[in-house]
Design a protein around this motif. Structure first.
Motif, PDB file in Angstrom:
ATOM      1  N   ALA A 192       0.821  -1.205   0.000  1.00 36.35           N
ATOM      2  CA  ALA A 192       0.000   0.000   0.000  1.00 36.35           C
ATOM      3  C   ALA A 192       0.859   1.261   0.000  1.00 36.35           C
ATOM      4  O   ALA A 192       0.511   2.258  -0.652  1.00 36.35           O
ATOM      5  CB  ALA A 192      -0.927  -0.013   1.216  1.00 36.35           C
ATOM      6  N   ARG A 193       1.982   1.229   0.687  1.00 36.16           N
ATOM      7  CA  ARG A 193       2.871   2.399   0.695  1.00 36.16           C
ATOM      8  C   ARG A 193       3.486   2.629  -0.676  1.00 36.16           C
ATOM      9  O   ARG A 193       3.719   3.781  -1.078  1.00 36.16           O
ATOM     10  CB  ARG A 193       3.957   2.208   1.749  1.00 36.16           C
ATOM     11  N   LEU A 194       3.753   1.546  -1.409  1.00 32.46           N
ATOM     12  CA  LEU A 194       4.271   1.710  -2.773  1.00 32.46           C
ATOM     13  C   LEU A 194       3.245   2.375  -3.677  1.00 32.46           C
ATOM     14  O   LEU A 194       3.605   3.052  -4.648  1.00 32.46           O
ATOM     15  CB  LEU A 194       4.669   0.353  -3.342  1.00 32.46           C
ATOM     16  N   ASP A 195       1.964   2.190  -3.363  1.00 28.99           N
ATOM     17  CA  ASP A 195       0.896   2.833  -4.135  1.00 28.99           C
ATOM     18  C   ASP A 195       0.595   4.241  -3.653  1.00 28.99           C
ATOM     19  O   ASP A 195      -0.327   4.885  -4.171  1.00 28.99           O
ATOM     20  CB  ASP A 195      -0.380   1.987  -4.061  1.00 28.99           C
ATOM     21  N   GLY A 196       1.336   4.719  -2.650  1.00 25.73           N
ATOM     22  CA  GLY A 196       1.166   6.097  -2.190  1.00 25.73           C
ATOM     23  C   GLY A 196       0.261   6.270  -0.998  1.00 25.73           C
ATOM     24  O   GLY A 196      -0.090   7.407  -0.656  1.00 25.73           O
ATOM     25  N   ALA A 197      -0.131   5.186  -0.327  1.00 26.74           N
ATOM     26  CA  ALA A 197      -1.020   5.301   0.830  1.00 26.74           C
ATOM     27  C   ALA A 197      -0.227   5.701   2.065  1.00 26.74           C
ATOM     28  O   ALA A 197       0.895   5.246   2.267  1.00 26.74           O
ATOM     29  CB  ALA A 197      -1.733   3.974   1.075  1.00 26.74           C
ATOM     30  N   ASN A 198      -0.813   6.551   2.886  1.00 24.45           N
ATOM     31  CA  ASN A 198      -0.174   6.930   4.144  1.00 24.45           C
ATOM     32  C   ASN A 198      -0.608   5.973   5.251  1.00 24.45           C
ATOM     33  O   ASN A 198      -1.368   5.031   5.030  1.00 24.45           O
ATOM     34  CB  ASN A 198      -0.509   8.380   4.507  1.00 24.45           C
ATOM     35  N   SER A 199      -0.154   6.223   6.465  1.00 27.97           N
ATOM     36  CA  SER A 199      -0.404   5.300   7.572  1.00 27.97           C
ATOM     37  C   SER A 199      -1.892   5.221   7.911  1.00 27.97           C
ATOM     38  O   SER A 199      -2.419   4.126   8.164  1.00 27.97           O
ATOM     39  CB  SER A 199       0.399   5.735   8.800  1.00 27.97           C
ATOM     40  N   PHE A 200      -2.576   6.367   7.922  1.00 28.47           N
ATOM     41  CA  PHE A 200      -3.996   6.343   8.259  1.00 28.47           C
ATOM     42  C   PHE A 200      -4.809   5.610   7.193  1.00 28.47           C
ATOM     43  O   PHE A 200      -5.748   4.881   7.511  1.00 28.47           O
ATOM     44  CB  PHE A 200      -4.520   7.764   8.433  1.00 28.47           C
ATOM     45  N   THR A 201      -4.455   5.802   5.924  1.00 35.06           N
ATOM     46  CA  THR A 201      -5.165   5.100   4.844  1.00 35.06           C
ATOM     47  C   THR A 201      -4.967   3.594   4.956  1.00 35.06           C
ATOM     48  O   THR A 201      -5.901   2.811   4.741  1.00 35.06           O
ATOM     49  CB  THR A 201      -4.679   5.604   3.484  1.00 35.06           C
TER      50      THR A 201
END
Length: 295
Positions: A192-201
């Protein structure tokens, strides 16, 4: 006897000895006896409350606690308890406190468990130790300081006072969520982080949906605890208009101090909803705890 019969007889299983058979049957008998006694300890008081609530004051003077009522459809005591005890208003206050307390417990508990498991920080073991110590400290020993804090916050004698206390004192929910989060692969967070999601997302869209069994367990356990709690609503909401199910039942001791049939009817009105919900959802409690223990 032929030579063929010899090995067949030798391979025949031996019957257990008499002592072993007696021990096995005794163990089975004691097991079922303990289950029957445990069931009686729970069911006999409930039966006494139900039978007493259906009897009249004359029957209460003549019969025992488990005596059957003459009229099994005598609902007069329930009508008196419901109207004079203001059960409808108490049910609204309890529902308000229950909804926001459970909602806050789920969000705070799951977020805390997510932060503890996913983010490295200093003194993590110390934080977990403090959580454990906090769960072992009797709550009554901190009530003086807690009372002063609630009073300074300006929420004394409001429905928000027990809501804040219920949300901030549940360490068990954090441990339940923590056991489930540890079973979720970290690779989902990394993808998910590779797709640009932050911690809350990541928490809101990935972690929380996967915590449904833990959420169901916490909702049921916390909901039953809040519904049955007497001490906090009685101490922090002394106003009669803010009475909950438990405190409204306690107020029957005044005008109905000697009318146990009315008090029992009020107790039945309190017991029946939680009992029905627990029996309908008990599999989620057992499955949630068992799944969390094996993660």
């Amino acid at each position: 006897m032929t030579a063929i019969d010899g090995p067949a007889i030798a391979r025949a299983p031996r019957r257990p000895g008499t002592r072993a058979l007696v021990r096995r049957r005794t163990a089975v008998f004691l097991k079922y006896l303990s289950l029957v006694l445990a069931s009686a300890v729970v069911l006999v008081p409930l039966a006494a409350v139900l039978l007493t609530s259906l009897r009249t004051s004359t029957e209460m003077a003549d019969g025992a606690a488990l005596a059957a009522p003459h009229n099994w459809f005598n609902l007069h005591n329930y009508v008196v308890a419901f109207n004079d005890g203001h059960m409808l208003r108490a049910l609204w206050n309890t529902s308000f406190i229950l909804f926001f307390s459970v909602l806050g417990t789920v969000l705070i508990g799951s977020m805390t468990a997510y932060a503890i498991d996913r983010f490295p920080f200093r003194f993590k073991k110390l934080v977990m130790a403090l959580f454990l110590i906090a769960s072992l400290v009797p709550s009554v020993t901190t009530q003086v300081a807690t009372y002063q804090i609630v009073n300074r916050l300006g929420v004394m004698d409001t429905r928000w006072a027990p809501v804040l206390l219920y949300m901030g004192t549940d360490i068990v929910s954090i441990y339940i969520f923590l056991q489930f989060i540890r079973s979720i692969p970290v690779s989902l967070d990394e993808a998910a982080r590779l797709d640009g999601a932050n911690s809350f997302t990541i928490y809101w869209r990935i972690i929380l949906p996967l915590l449904k069994p833990a959420v169901a367990t916490v909702v049921i356990v916390k909901g039953v605890a809040v519904y049955n709690d007497f001490y906090i609503p009685f101490l922090y909401m002394p106003d009669d208009d803010l009475g909950t199910i438990s405190t409204s039942l306690f107020r029957f001791k005044g005008p109905y101090g000697a009318h146990w049939e009315v008090i029992s009817a009020g107790a039945a009105l309190v017991i029946v909803p939680s009992l029905v919900v627990f029996l309908a959802l008990q599999r989620f409690i057992y499955n949630g705890f068992a799944a969390g223990a094996t993660k």
